[in-house]
Write an enzyme that holds these catalytic residues in place. Structure first.
Site, PDB file in Angstrom:
ATOM      1  N   ARG A 173      38.187  42.214 -10.030  1.00 35.79           N
ATOM      2  CA  ARG A 173      37.236  41.240  -9.497  1.00 35.79           C
ATOM      3  C   ARG A 173      37.759  40.703  -8.169  1.00 35.79           C
ATOM      4  O   ARG A 173      38.553  39.768  -8.127  1.00 35.79           O
ATOM      5  CB  ARG A 173      37.024  40.097 -10.503  1.00 35.79           C
ATOM      6  CG  ARG A 173      36.296  40.528 -11.746  1.00 35.79           C
ATOM      7  CD  ARG A 173      36.186  39.417 -12.764  1.00 35.79           C
ATOM      8  NE  ARG A 173      35.572  38.204 -12.223  1.00 35.79           N
ATOM      9  CZ  ARG A 173      35.198  37.167 -12.950  1.00 35.79           C
ATOM     10  NH1 ARG A 173      35.386  37.177 -14.268  1.00 35.79           N
ATOM     11  NH2 ARG A 173      34.654  36.107 -12.391  1.00 35.79           N
TER      12      ARG A 173
ATOM     13  N   ASP B 191      38.036  38.829  -4.570  1.00 29.96           N
ATOM     14  CA  ASP B 191      37.636  37.509  -4.092  1.00 29.96           C
ATOM     15  C   ASP B 191      36.682  37.626  -2.911  1.00 29.96           C
ATOM     16  O   ASP B 191      36.495  38.702  -2.334  1.00 29.96           O
ATOM     17  CB  ASP B 191      38.873  36.701  -3.662  1.00 29.96           C
ATOM     18  CG  ASP B 191      39.784  36.369  -4.828  1.00 29.96           C
ATOM     19  OD1 ASP B 191      39.292  36.297  -5.965  1.00 29.96           O
ATOM     20  OD2 ASP B 191      41.001  36.184  -4.591  1.00 29.96           O
TER      21      ASP B 191
ATOM     22  N   TYR C 171      46.021  48.382  -3.467  1.00 31.70           N
ATOM     23  CA  TYR C 171      45.411  47.671  -2.345  1.00 31.70           C
ATOM     24  C   TYR C 171      46.149  48.004  -1.062  1.00 31.70           C
ATOM     25  O   TYR C 171      47.332  48.372  -1.074  1.00 31.70           O
ATOM     26  CB  TYR C 171      45.511  46.151  -2.550  1.00 31.70           C
ATOM     27  CG  TYR C 171      44.582  45.569  -3.575  1.00 31.70           C
ATOM     28  CD1 TYR C 171      43.352  45.009  -3.204  1.00 31.70           C
ATOM     29  CD2 TYR C 171      44.925  45.535  -4.923  1.00 31.70           C
ATOM     30  CE1 TYR C 171      42.501  44.439  -4.144  1.00 31.70           C
ATOM     31  CE2 TYR C 171      44.075  44.977  -5.872  1.00 31.70           C
ATOM     32  CZ  TYR C 171      42.873  44.433  -5.474  1.00 31.70           C
ATOM     33  OH  TYR C 171      42.030  43.881  -6.407  1.00 31.70           O
TER      34      TYR C 171
ATOM     35  N   ARG D 215      47.457  38.506  -1.795  1.00 31.25           N
ATOM     36  CA  ARG D 215      47.421  37.749  -0.541  1.00 31.25           C
ATOM     37  C   ARG D 215      48.612  36.808  -0.432  1.00 31.25           C
ATOM     38  O   ARG D 215      49.101  36.530   0.670  1.00 31.25           O
ATOM     39  CB  ARG D 215      46.102  36.991  -0.441  1.00 31.25           C
ATOM     40  CG  ARG D 215      44.914  37.927  -0.223  1.00 31.25           C
ATOM     41  CD  ARG D 215      43.604  37.253  -0.546  1.00 31.25           C
ATOM     42  NE  ARG D 215      43.421  36.065   0.290  1.00 31.25           N
ATOM     43  CZ  ARG D 215      42.561  35.093  -0.017  1.00 31.25           C
ATOM     44  NH1 ARG D 215      41.835  35.153  -1.127  1.00 31.25           N
ATOM     45  NH2 ARG D 215      42.438  34.066   0.796  1.00 31.25           N
TER      46      ARG D 215
END
Length: 266
Positions: free
Chosen positions: A52, A54, A112, A200
């Site tokens: 999910r 952001d 990622y 992040r």
């Protein structure tokens, strides 16, 4: 009903993340609406995503599953959805999978990439939506050495937004940096799963080493913490892209992997 795997790509700039939210434009909301036009809203059941993302985070390799009427695949889903979906989200493949397949829990890893430029002029205009402009020069060697200290299974509480009854223990199998031919720095991070804002936050910690404000061993030193480290910056979402989700090689392993994933790490 037939379970269908959808491979999805999207530009997250104008989305409030993946998950459906009342009054907000989300990837799940847009996708469910398009599927509903094709087969009827009541026939779109259990749309479940691998990760999910952001608000502002992009994807080139997102995966989700949904249960649809058996005739859905006969409609030519990919082509039909291309005509219904807005240009910032695409379904790249639609494949029938066994009912044991779970896009979230059957996944073995998520990968990622985070793009950042330290060019004095900032991000290239054509890449401004997926590349962070960093105001200081970055040392590739320092970034790599700092990243190496975060590999393996650890409690990443210092880098996570803690949720009640959820573990912050994760296993990072890959974390490295490279500088592309155009000078852009790209971090690749892969783990079995990630906590909210974890990637992040990791990037924020590493970039503070790369620009010389923190020593190389500082990011790994935070792993002894059991609470969120407020001094770690959560970098902007737009530099982050979900590029791949991994699954077992055989369908027989889907249920076994899903059961394993559901168990909390000790």
């Amino acid at each position: 009903m037939t379970r269908v795997r959808l491979d999805v790509a999207y530009d997250g700039t104008d989305f409030s993340g993946w998950a459906a939210q009342p009054g907000r434009r989300t990837v799940a909301g847009v996708l469910a609406e398009a599927l509903g036009v094709l087969v009827g809203p009541e026939q779109v059941v259990g749309l479940t995503v691998a990760g999910r993302t952001d608000a502002g985070v992009h994807a080139t390799g997102q995966v989700c599953h949904v249960d649809l009427p058996p005739t859905a695949l006969e409609l030519g889903l990919v082509r039909r959805l291309a005509a219904l979906l807005p240009p910032d989200v695409r379904v790249r493949a639609a494949t029938e999978v066994p009912p044991e397949f779970d896009a979230r829990f059957s996944a073995t890893f998520r990968r990622y990439e985070y793009r950042v430029t330290d060019a004095p002029y900032g991000a290239d205009p054509l890449r401004r939506h997926d590349t962070l402009a960093w105001p200081r020069p970055l040392d590739l060697d320092a970034l790599g050495r700092a990243a190496a200290g975060l590999l393996g299974e650890h409690d990443f509480a210092a880098y996570c937004k803690r949720k009640e009854h959820a573990t912050t223990i994760r296993a990072i199998s890959r974390l490295d940096w490279r500088r592309e031919a155009d000078g852009v720095l790209v971090a690749t991070v892969q783990a079995d799963a990630f906590c909210q804002a974890m990637v992040r936050s990791l990037m924020g910690g590493l970039l503070s080493v790369g620009d010389g404000r923190r020593p190389v061993d500082w990011p790994a030193g935070l792993l002894s913490r059991r609470e969120r480290a407020n001094e770690v910056m959560v970098v902007p979402a737009h530099g982050l892209t979900l590029v791949e989700v991994g699954y077992p090689e055989t369908s027989a392993e889907y249920a076994e992997r899903a059961d394993l994933t559901r168990r909390l790490r000790a």
